[in-house]
Design an enzyme around this catalytic site. Structure first.
Site, PDB file in Angstrom:
ATOM      1  N   ARG A 240      36.090 -28.835  10.065  1.00 44.93           N
ATOM      2  CA  ARG A 240      36.613 -28.003   8.989  1.00 44.93           C
ATOM      3  C   ARG A 240      38.010 -28.484   8.587  1.00 44.93           C
ATOM      4  O   ARG A 240      38.698 -29.146   9.361  1.00 44.93           O
ATOM      5  CB  ARG A 240      36.682 -26.540   9.424  1.00 44.93           C
ATOM      6  N   LYS A 279      38.504 -19.730  15.063  1.00 42.71           N
ATOM      7  CA  LYS A 279      38.108 -18.359  14.761  1.00 42.71           C
ATOM      8  C   LYS A 279      37.191 -17.785  15.824  1.00 42.71           C
ATOM      9  O   LYS A 279      37.297 -16.614  16.191  1.00 42.71           O
ATOM     10  CB  LYS A 279      37.432 -18.323  13.389  1.00 42.71           C
ATOM     11  N   ARG A 357      31.658 -31.287   4.979  1.00 48.44           N
ATOM     12  CA  ARG A 357      31.041 -30.770   6.210  1.00 48.44           C
ATOM     13  C   ARG A 357      29.539 -30.572   5.989  1.00 48.44           C
ATOM     14  O   ARG A 357      28.725 -30.914   6.854  1.00 48.44           O
ATOM     15  CB  ARG A 357      31.737 -29.456   6.581  1.00 48.44           C
ATOM     16  N   HIS A 380      28.920 -24.090  15.225  1.00 54.78           N
ATOM     17  CA  HIS A 380      28.328 -22.819  14.808  1.00 54.78           C
ATOM     18  C   HIS A 380      28.096 -21.934  16.025  1.00 54.78           C
ATOM     19  O   HIS A 380      27.769 -22.425  17.107  1.00 54.78           O
ATOM     20  CB  HIS A 380      26.998 -23.059  14.095  1.00 54.78           C
ATOM     21  N   TYR A 390      21.025 -24.834   6.205  1.00 53.16           N
ATOM     22  CA  TYR A 390      20.406 -26.097   5.798  1.00 53.16           C
ATOM     23  C   TYR A 390      18.887 -25.989   5.724  1.00 53.16           C
ATOM     24  O   TYR A 390      18.162 -26.951   5.979  1.00 53.16           O
ATOM     25  CB  TYR A 390      20.829 -27.208   6.761  1.00 53.16           C
TER      26      TYR A 390
END
Length: 426
Positions: A240, A279, A357, A380, A390
């Protein structure tokens, strides 16, 4: 004469201000006391528990918060008062500053104007559903009077019909659900009425990642850029933007070819450019570095040493991998601008930086890389996130697999001697 120690726990005298606690006929324990409420008033609140200790602990927590000057919303408070209490007394300690800022804007612009005057205890699922339906159909210029000073849109009788996107309406609904869920946990409400309202799932944002040809063209154009190592790392590893800008040299092991990802650079309203933890726990990961990235990072390190010597005493030594020419952290917004200029020079269509990404994951999927490996590389939290984002790629791969099988089973194909498939597969 009975001593205080001999007195049953349910009958002991509590000091002034400590509230009362007693057992109800239904077997639950109820504790009640006065706390500071919004509007600088004092209200009596009631909390419940399966044991005396649990009810007393809940009441003590509320009284302690009240003694610190934090208003406590009671069930007879308005929705607006409760949302203000939840935002400043609860959410502020649970979410990041940028998330808290988005919560505040959502509550100020939409939730308080739409539901703020209603009593919290009387809020119904119908109220919430009517509110959300109104959000979907109301022009926001009209609702928030954005155009009154510019004499445009609704002020001249020509409504621009600027409505909220389905994704924004869903976000507002989720903020309301989070606030009411806390009210349920604190026994201020018997149930979360916002959970009884179902909103249609918004369509996922469509993105157009690079094809393999475009990715090669992008890397070729970036080879002469000052931030070549950053762009190559972004496309080859799927990091990211914040993770790239928050990368320290100490996080890299160029000898073994690995990187530890556990920090992110973010711009916050109060702190400016700030290094934060990733995060989620899943975002903290160790990834393998491609050989090309190792070479470009070593070249970037040499170039950074040259910039350090050129800047002299003006250099800010913070240990970051990607910095300005004077050693300061790179602003994410400036990186976005530089990325846009690079795309223009390369003659490539304009995409978001985050689509690099997506390009990484898409190209890996098309090469047959296992979904679990891609999930770990991207950081993830759940493989369902990877699979959901995806899904369009997986569908295309399924089509290719079916076509390949069809070619193998075609009796008119290149291998006419192959026996026909007569067995039925169940």
């Amino acid at each position: 004469m009975a001593t205080p120690r001999d007195t049953p726990a349910s009958r002991r005298t509590r000091a002034n201000g400590d509230g009362t606690v007693y057992q109800r006929k239904d077997g639950r324990w109820e504790a009640a006391g006065y706390v500071l409420a919004p509007g600088n008033t004092r209200k009596r609140v009631r909390v419940y528990g399966t044991t005396r200790k649990e009810a007393l602990a809940k009441l003590t927590e509320k009284i302690a918060a009240s003694n610190r000057g934090l208003p406590i919303a009671a069930a007879d408070s308005t929705v607006g008062d409760y949302l203000t209490y939840w935002l400043n007394g609860v959410a502020v300690h649970q979410v990041r500053e940028n998330t808290h800022t988005r919560y505040a804007a959502c509550i100020r612009l939409h939730l308080i104007p739409g539901l703020g005057a209603k009593k919290l205890a009387r809020l119904t699922a119908r109220d919430v559903r009517t509110f959300l339906d109104r959000l979907r159909t109301t022009c926001q210029c009209c609702a928030q009077e954005r155009d009154t000073d510019r004499r445009t849109c609704c002020t001249i009788g020509q409504c621009c019909d600027k409505r909220l996107s389905p994704l924004t309406v869903t976000y507002i609904h989720s903020v309301l659900k989070s606030a009411l869920e806390h009210a349920v946990r604190e026994d201020d409400l018997p149930r979360n009425v916002a959970r009884n309202v179902k909103t249609p799932a918004p369509r996922s944002r469509r993105f157009k990642p690079f094809t393999a040809s475009e990715a090669r063209q992008f890397l070729h154009a970036a080879s002469g850029d000052r931030l070549h190592a950053l762009y190559e790392l972004a496309l080859r590893t799927g990091l990211r933007k914040g993770e790239l800008l928050g990368l320290y040299w100490e996080d890299l092991d160029l000898d073994s070819g690995s990187a530890s990802i556990h920090r992110s650079l973010q711009r916050t309203p109060t702190g400016g450019l700030t290094i934060l933890h990733t995060k989620t726990r899943a975002s903290e990961r160790r990834i393998a570095l491609p050989t090309e990235c190792i070479h470009s990072l070593k070249s970037h390190q040499e170039h950074q040493q040259e910039e350090r010597q050129a800047a002299g005493t003006g250099w800010t030594d913070n240990g970051l991998v990607f910095t300005t020419s004077t050693g300061n952290p790179l602003d994410p917004t400036n990186l976005t601008r530089s990325f846009g200029r690079l795309l223009h020079r390369a003659g490539l269509r304009r995409i978001r930086f985050h689509d690099l990404r997506h390009s990484t994951a898409t190209l890996l999927l098309e090469q047959g890389v296992d979904l679990v490996v891609i999930k770990e590389l991207l950081g993830h939290a759940h493989i369902g996130v990877t699979a959901g984002v995806y899904a369009h790629v997986r569908l295309r791969l399924q089509r290719q697999a079916i076509d390949t099988l069809g070619a193998a089973l075609d009796p008119t194909g290149d291998n006419p001697d192959a026996p026909p498939a007569t067995a039925v597969v169940r």
